[in-house]
Write a protein that holds these residues in place. Structure first.
Motif, PDB file in Angstrom:
ATOM      1  N   ARG A  14       0.981  -1.395  -0.051  1.00  0.00           N
ATOM      2  CA  ARG A  14       0.511  -0.337   0.004  1.00  0.00           C
ATOM      3  C   ARG A  14       0.940   1.286  -0.469  1.00  0.00           C
ATOM      4  N   GLY A  15       1.126   1.962  -0.536  1.00  0.00           N
ATOM      5  CA  GLY A  15       1.875   3.337  -0.663  1.00  0.00           C
ATOM      6  C   GLY A  15       2.973   2.986  -0.883  1.00  0.00           C
ATOM      7  N   GLY A  16       3.557   2.145  -2.013  1.00  0.00           N
ATOM      8  CA  GLY A  16       5.239   2.305  -1.665  1.00  0.00           C
ATOM      9  C   GLY A  16       5.921   1.488  -0.615  1.00  0.00           C
ATOM     10  N   ARG A  17       4.990   1.051   0.307  1.00  0.00           N
ATOM     11  CA  ARG A  17       5.174  -0.074   1.652  1.00  0.00           C
ATOM     12  C   ARG A  17       5.047  -1.344   1.473  1.00  0.00           C
ATOM     13  N   ALA A  18       5.655  -1.974   2.153  1.00  0.00           N
ATOM     14  CA  ALA A  18       5.057  -3.580   2.123  1.00  0.00           C
ATOM     15  C   ALA A  18       4.987  -3.365   3.777  1.00  0.00           C
ATOM     16  N   PHE A  19       3.804  -4.238   4.041  1.00  0.00           N
ATOM     17  CA  PHE A  19       3.787  -5.021   5.894  1.00  0.00           C
ATOM     18  C   PHE A  19       4.830  -6.204   5.910  1.00  0.00           C
ATOM     19  N   LEU A  20       5.292  -6.180   7.074  1.00  0.00           N
ATOM     20  CA  LEU A  20       6.505  -7.097   7.666  1.00  0.00           C
ATOM     21  C   LEU A  20       6.297  -6.953   8.877  1.00  0.00           C
ATOM     22  N   VAL A  21       6.752  -8.310   9.206  1.00  0.00           N
ATOM     23  CA  VAL A  21       7.074  -8.947  10.750  1.00  0.00           C
ATOM     24  C   VAL A  21       7.997  -9.133  11.225  1.00  0.00           C
ATOM     25  N   ARG A  22       8.630  -9.009  12.091  1.00  0.00           N
ATOM     26  CA  ARG A  22       9.426  -9.536  12.975  1.00  0.00           C
ATOM     27  C   ARG A  22       9.609 -11.170  13.921  1.00  0.00           C
ATOM     28  N   ARG A  23      10.265 -11.978  13.208  1.00  0.00           N
ATOM     29  CA  ARG A  23      10.678 -12.836  13.559  1.00  0.00           C
ATOM     30  C   ARG A  23      10.663 -13.448  15.047  1.00  0.00           C
ATOM     31  N   ASN A  24       9.673 -14.234  16.007  1.00  0.00           N
ATOM     32  CA  ASN A  24      10.635 -14.512  17.610  1.00  0.00           C
ATOM     33  C   ASN A  24      11.966 -14.724  17.478  1.00  0.00           C
ATOM     34  N   PRO A  25      12.456 -13.923  18.312  1.00  0.00           N
ATOM     35  CA  PRO A  25      14.129 -14.606  18.733  1.00  0.00           C
ATOM     36  C   PRO A  25      14.157 -15.681  18.697  1.00  0.00           C
ATOM     37  N   ALA A  26      13.299 -16.744  19.479  1.00  0.00           N
ATOM     38  CA  ALA A  26      12.749 -18.159  19.734  1.00  0.00           C
ATOM     39  C   ALA A  26      12.717 -18.955  19.078  1.00  0.00           C
ATOM     40  N   ARG A  28      13.168 -21.212  15.760  1.00  0.00           N
ATOM     41  CA  ARG A  28      14.321 -22.027  15.352  1.00  0.00           C
ATOM     42  C   ARG A  28      15.020 -21.572  14.027  1.00  0.00           C
ATOM     43  N   ALA A  29      13.829 -21.104  12.477  1.00  0.00           N
ATOM     44  CA  ALA A  29      14.285 -20.699  11.401  1.00  0.00           C
ATOM     45  C   ALA A  29      14.106 -19.646  11.197  1.00  0.00           C
ATOM     46  N   ASN A  30      14.789 -18.387  10.811  1.00  0.00           N
ATOM     47  CA  ASN A  30      15.732 -17.029  11.295  1.00  0.00           C
ATOM     48  C   ASN A  30      14.386 -16.400  11.893  1.00  0.00           C
ATOM     49  N   PRO A  31      15.282 -16.717  14.007  1.00  0.00           N
ATOM     50  CA  PRO A  31      15.242 -16.308  14.624  1.00  0.00           C
ATOM     51  C   PRO A  31      15.363 -14.330  13.979  1.00  0.00           C
ATOM     52  N   ASP A  32      14.831 -13.392  14.971  1.00  0.00           N
ATOM     53  CA  ASP A  32      14.271 -11.979  15.212  1.00  0.00           C
ATOM     54  C   ASP A  32      15.267 -11.211  13.574  1.00  0.00           C
ATOM     55  N   ILE A  33      14.375 -11.745  12.865  1.00  0.00           N
ATOM     56  CA  ILE A  33      14.630 -10.535  11.643  1.00  0.00           C
ATOM     57  C   ILE A  33      13.130 -10.657  10.793  1.00  0.00           C
ATOM     58  N   TRP A  34      13.501  -9.092  10.788  1.00  0.00           N
ATOM     59  CA  TRP A  34      12.236  -8.707   9.984  1.00  0.00           C
ATOM     60  C   TRP A  34      12.140  -9.480   8.397  1.00  0.00           C
ATOM     61  N   ASP A  35      10.716 -10.147   8.239  1.00  0.00           N
ATOM     62  CA  ASP A  35      10.480 -10.870   7.503  1.00  0.00           C
ATOM     63  C   ASP A  35       8.557 -10.743   6.990  1.00  0.00           C
ATOM     64  N   LEU A  36       8.381 -11.128   5.296  1.00  0.00           N
ATOM     65  CA  LEU A  36       6.835 -10.959   5.149  1.00  0.00           C
ATOM     66  C   LEU A  36       6.262 -12.296   5.961  1.00  0.00           C
ATOM     67  N   PRO A  37       5.322 -11.854   6.362  1.00  0.00           N
ATOM     68  CA  PRO A  37       4.510 -12.848   6.803  1.00  0.00           C
ATOM     69  C   PRO A  37       4.193 -14.049   5.933  1.00  0.00           C
ATOM     70  N   GLY A  38       3.827 -15.705   6.479  1.00  0.00           N
ATOM     71  CA  GLY A  38       3.368 -16.256   6.331  1.00  0.00           C
ATOM     72  C   GLY A  38       3.533 -17.091   6.712  1.00  0.00           C
ATOM     73  N   TYR A 100      -1.710 -10.542  15.531  1.00  0.00           N
ATOM     74  CA  TYR A 100      -2.457 -11.353  16.247  1.00  0.00           C
ATOM     75  C   TYR A 100      -1.809 -13.167  15.966  1.00  0.00           C
ATOM     76  N   ALA A 101      -0.591 -12.293  15.805  1.00  0.00           N
ATOM     77  CA  ALA A 101       0.525 -14.100  16.417  1.00  0.00           C
ATOM     78  C   ALA A 101       1.179 -14.182  16.767  1.00  0.00           C
ATOM     79  N   PRO A 102       1.366 -13.211  18.238  1.00  0.00           N
ATOM     80  CA  PRO A 102       2.459 -12.287  19.390  1.00  0.00           C
ATOM     81  C   PRO A 102       3.809 -13.831  19.075  1.00  0.00           C
ATOM     82  N   GLU A 103       3.488 -15.502  19.440  1.00  0.00           N
ATOM     83  CA  GLU A 103       4.158 -16.185  19.595  1.00  0.00           C
ATOM     84  C   GLU A 103       5.465 -16.714  18.612  1.00  0.00           C
ATOM     85  N   GLU A 104       4.615 -15.597  17.396  1.00  0.00           N
ATOM     86  CA  GLU A 104       5.482 -15.859  15.982  1.00  0.00           C
ATOM     87  C   GLU A 104       5.876 -14.327  15.513  1.00  0.00           C
TER      88      GLU A 104
END
Length: 137
Positions: A14-26, A28-38, A100-104
């Motif tokens: 939207r408006g030249g921006r993308a919505f990202l999520v920061r993966r939980n540091p806990a 196993r795969a790709n902890p504590d990075i900003w990523d596309l949700p899915g 809606y997925a704070p564990e993620e």
């Protein structure tokens, strides 16, 4: 041999921006990075069915799958346990994306396309930007 994707990712745009999520540091795969949700595609689901389910579960949005355009398909993960990730751009949805997925995810937010954080796999940024360029042409 072509494999079906294991993971589907969605770029809400939207408006030249993308919505990202920061993966939980806990995670196993790709902890504590900003990523596309899915997430993982379940047995019997199409990519868009999985994308719709995952974005609803994680962000509380209902995507219009007819507005989705394929961005890229890449092999990611460890060499001894690779995964196929398929990413889609989504331009239409109902609802305001929230965590809606704070564990993620520990955080969520909008980012300018040309200022995205460093992804888990370097080829993802190039593939994302190439896919975005193809959509704009």
């Amino acid at each position: 041999m072509d494999r079906e994707p294991d993971v589907v990712l969605g770029a809400l745009l939207r408006g030249g921006r993308a919505f990202l999520v920061r993966r939980n540091p806990a995670k196993r795969a790709n902890p504590d990075i900003w990523d596309l949700p899915g997430g993982c595609i379940e047995h019997g689901e199409s990519e868009l069915e999985a994308l719709s389910r995952e974005l609803h579960e994680e962000l509380g949005v209902h995507i219009d799958t007819s507005s989705a355009a394929h961005l890229y398909r890449l092999t990611t993960g460890r060499s001894d346990a690779p995964a196929i990730a398929s990413a889609w751009a989504v331009r239409e949805w109902r609802g305001e994306p929230r965590n809606y997925a704070p564990e993620e995810h520990t955080d969520v937010g909008w980012f300018e396309i040309d200022a995205l954080p460093t992804p888990a796999h370097p080829q993802m940024r190039a593939a994302f930007l190439a896919g975005m360029g193809a959509l704009d042409s």
